[in-house]
Design a protein around this motif. Structure first.
Motif, mmCIF file in Angstrom:
data_model
loop_
_atom_site.group_PDB
_atom_site.id
_atom_site.type_symbol
_atom_site.label_atom_id
_atom_site.label_comp_id
_atom_site.label_asym_id
_atom_site.label_seq_id
_atom_site.Cartn_x
_atom_site.Cartn_y
_atom_site.Cartn_z
ATOM 1 N N GLY A 25 -44.570 -49.469 -19.361
ATOM 2 C CA GLY A 25 -44.376 -50.672 -20.167
ATOM 3 C C GLY A 25 -45.414 -51.739 -19.884
ATOM 4 O O GLY A 25 -45.928 -52.394 -20.800
ATOM 5 N N LYS A 26 -45.751 -51.913 -18.602
ATOM 6 C CA LYS A 26 -46.784 -52.898 -18.234
ATOM 7 C C LYS A 26 -48.137 -52.482 -18.789
ATOM 8 O O LYS A 26 -48.911 -53.321 -19.273
ATOM 9 C CB LYS A 26 -46.854 -53.029 -16.706
ATOM 10 C CG LYS A 26 -45.708 -53.827 -16.093
ATOM 11 C CD LYS A 26 -45.863 -54.010 -14.595
ATOM 12 C CE LYS A 26 -47.029 -54.913 -14.259
ATOM 13 N NZ LYS A 26 -47.110 -55.213 -12.796
ATOM 14 N N GLU A 27 -48.451 -51.174 -18.722
ATOM 15 C CA GLU A 27 -49.713 -50.678 -19.273
ATOM 16 C C GLU A 27 -49.822 -50.988 -20.765
ATOM 17 O O GLU A 27 -50.924 -51.249 -21.277
ATOM 18 C CB GLU A 27 -49.817 -49.165 -19.065
ATOM 19 C CG GLU A 27 -50.025 -48.731 -17.626
ATOM 20 C CD GLU A 27 -50.008 -47.212 -17.485
ATOM 21 O OE1 GLU A 27 -50.030 -46.512 -18.514
ATOM 22 O OE2 GLU A 27 -49.956 -46.729 -16.336
ATOM 23 N N LEU A 28 -48.678 -50.955 -21.445
ATOM 24 C CA LEU A 28 -48.669 -51.211 -22.892
ATOM 25 C C LEU A 28 -48.576 -52.700 -23.213
ATOM 26 O O LEU A 28 -48.591 -53.083 -24.386
ATOM 27 C CB LEU A 28 -47.488 -50.478 -23.542
ATOM 28 C CG LEU A 28 -47.509 -48.951 -23.451
ATOM 29 C CD1 LEU A 28 -46.253 -48.362 -24.088
ATOM 30 C CD2 LEU A 28 -48.756 -48.388 -24.144
ATOM 31 N N GLY A 29 -48.463 -53.529 -22.178
ATOM 32 C CA GLY A 29 -48.426 -54.974 -22.381
ATOM 33 C C GLY A 29 -47.085 -55.494 -22.868
ATOM 34 O O GLY A 29 -47.004 -56.581 -23.455
ATOM 35 N N LEU A 30 -46.009 -54.777 -22.613
ATOM 36 C CA LEU A 30 -44.692 -55.185 -23.091
ATOM 37 C C LEU A 30 -44.105 -56.302 -22.222
ATOM 38 O O LEU A 30 -44.253 -56.286 -21.005
ATOM 39 C CB LEU A 30 -43.746 -53.984 -23.114
ATOM 40 C CG LEU A 30 -44.187 -52.801 -23.993
ATOM 41 C CD1 LEU A 30 -43.181 -51.661 -23.907
ATOM 42 C CD2 LEU A 30 -44.380 -53.247 -25.441
ATOM 43 N N LYS A 31 -43.404 -57.227 -22.870
ATOM 44 C CA LYS A 31 -42.788 -58.357 -22.169
ATOM 45 C C LYS A 31 -41.257 -58.320 -22.277
ATOM 46 O O LYS A 31 -40.558 -58.693 -21.335
ATOM 47 C CB LYS A 31 -43.301 -59.684 -22.753
ATOM 48 C CG LYS A 31 -44.815 -59.837 -22.717
ATOM 49 C CD LYS A 31 -45.348 -59.864 -21.292
ATOM 50 C CE LYS A 31 -46.866 -60.090 -21.297
ATOM 51 N NZ LYS A 31 -47.431 -60.044 -19.926
ATOM 52 N N LYS A 32 -40.768 -57.908 -23.435
ATOM 53 C CA LYS A 32 -39.320 -57.861 -23.677
ATOM 54 C C LYS A 32 -39.024 -56.685 -24.600
ATOM 55 O O LYS A 32 -39.626 -56.584 -25.683
ATOM 56 C CB LYS A 32 -38.840 -59.165 -24.312
ATOM 57 C CG LYS A 32 -37.335 -59.237 -24.520
ATOM 58 C CD LYS A 32 -36.941 -60.594 -25.131
ATOM 59 C CE LYS A 32 -35.427 -60.714 -25.297
ATOM 60 N NZ LYS A 32 -35.030 -62.021 -25.903
ATOM 61 N N VAL A 33 -38.110 -55.806 -24.181
ATOM 62 C CA VAL A 33 -37.888 -54.583 -24.943
ATOM 63 C C VAL A 33 -36.404 -54.376 -25.265
ATOM 64 O O VAL A 33 -35.521 -54.885 -24.571
ATOM 65 C CB VAL A 33 -38.398 -53.337 -24.174
ATOM 66 C CG1 VAL A 33 -39.884 -53.445 -23.905
ATOM 67 C CG2 VAL A 33 -37.624 -53.152 -22.869
ATOM 68 N N LEU A 34 -36.166 -53.633 -26.318
ATOM 69 C CA LEU A 34 -34.828 -53.183 -26.665
ATOM 70 C C LEU A 34 -34.656 -51.769 -26.131
ATOM 71 O O LEU A 34 -35.416 -50.866 -26.495
ATOM 72 C CB LEU A 34 -34.634 -53.193 -28.180
ATOM 73 C CG LEU A 34 -33.231 -52.825 -28.691
ATOM 74 C CD1 LEU A 34 -32.247 -53.935 -28.362
ATOM 75 C CD2 LEU A 34 -33.250 -52.547 -30.191
#
Length: 386
Positions: A25-34
């Protein structure tokens, strides 16, 4: 003939891979996910492993645990509404094929100002949506659909009682065989036969390629060897590893080569009778191989040989018959139910004819069949496996 082949998305494979979800998730730059799942997966603690990993990586999570079998449209709509309201920038799907399909559908709806009904209508008309989907990580807990590595999400249109495929490419797949250790025998068997059908149909579609062929033969070999072992010993990790790899490879294979008439038929049966997709796939596969042996006798013969058959005949009809009968014996070994066991009559299965005739996947079969021939094939599915 020139054929193209691809790898749709990266895959993290191996025992314990689920613990890397936050890292991905960090590699993809995600901050908030469902986090999209169902109540069963939540109770098993699998979704919590994902949430813990994401939290440790500093990624906020919102849980949606309302997924149901066959990815009904209203579930996808509810998930998309939540994703929009929460302002998430990514989707994590963890569960079986229905959960993954739901998550993929949610990822598309969440970025477009349309309803799920409008999305399915666009798909039927082969019209693209305006915006690309949210980034999505898919984590299968069964070894069957390969949905974590395919571009299609199959969503149930509950108003019209049909299944519709919509374009929904995953961003990353995490395949952790350990997650499948909790699967009961029935689910293990049905999902395994789903993957088996993917490999058989991808080998015999109108657009196979050398990359897909290699993956398909390998998947068939792994499933033939390891599915009976997993069915008898649900905690056999080596079996789970091989089945997880077979499922993922078969998914990668049919993402290029595609499935065909067998899945058109399986979709019709699932929509009409609400029986597990893997059962439908198992029941149709022998008949589909008998049909396509006229075009691909050597491929169908190789499927039989991988399964342990010695086939001396060069006659395509005889090859198809021998391989089909051998698969039926394999199904009996695994306790796959007959249509009669499921309390479905020959007349009822025949009622699926019109659905199959209008399902786009049927045109990817190398043998183009009439509506009358489809009706005959449905009868053979009923009569051939008793």
């Amino acid at each position: 003939m020139v054929r193209r082949y691809t790898q749709l998305c990266p895959v993290a494979f191996g025992t314990g891979a689920v613990s890397t979800t936050g890292e991905v998730g960090k590699e993809l730059g995600l901050k908030k996910v469902l986090v999209v799942t169902d109540e069963n997966i939540e109770q098993l603690g699998h979704s919590q492993k994902v949430i813990d990993s994401l939290t440790e990586a500093g990624i906020q999570t919102v849980l949606f645990n309302r997924c149901e079998m066959d990815a009904p449209d209203y579930t996808v709509q509810a998930g998309a509404d939540l994703a929009k309201n929460e302002g998430v920038d990514g989707i994590i799907g963890i569960g079986g094929g229905s959960v993954l399909d739901s998550a993929k559908g949610i990822s598309v709806l969440a970025t477009n100002n349309i309803t799920v009904a409008e999305l399915l209508d666009c798909s039927k008309k082969m019209m693209p949506v305006e915006n690309p989907p949210l980034k999505i990580i898919l984590i299968p807990t069964t070894s069957g659909t390969g949905s974590e590595s395919t571009i299609i999400a199959v969503i149930s249109d509950t108003k019209n009682h049909e299944k519709t495929g919509t374009m929904a490419p995953p961003t990353f797949a995490i395949v952790d065989p350990e997650l499948a250790l909790t699967m009961p025998k029935e689910v293990t068997v049905y999902t395994g036969m789903d993957a088996f059908s993917h490999a058989c149909e991808a080998l015999t579609s109108i657009q196979p390629n050398p990359h897909s062929d290699i993956l398909c033969y390998d998947s068939i070999e792994r499933i033939t060897k390891w599915l009976p072992i997993a069915a008898k010993d649900l905690n056999n990790l080596e079996a789970r590893e091989n089945l997880a790899l077979a499922s993922n490879n078969a998914g990668i294979a049919f993402n290029d080569a595609m499935v065909h008439l067998g899945h058109a038929t399986a979709h019709s049966m699932g929509a009409a009778f609400h029986i597990p997709h893997g059962i439908c796939c198992a029941l149709v596969t022998p008949v589909m191989l008998e049909l396509t042996a006229s075009v691909y006798p050597e491929k169908v013969k190789k499927i039989g040989e991988i399964m342990g058959l010695t086939i001396n005949s060069s006659d395509s009809k005889e090859i198809g018959l021998q391989v089909a009968d051998n698969i039926r014996q394999f199904m009996k070994q695994l306790d796959i139910p007959t249509l009669k066991d499921l309390e479905i009559s020959k007349e009822q299965i025949g009622s699926c004819t019109n659905y199959v005739a209008n399902e786009g996947l049927r045109f990817l079969c190398p043998v183009q069949v009439t509506e009358e021939q489809i009706s005959e094939l449905l009868g053979q599915i009923y009569d051939g496996y008793q």
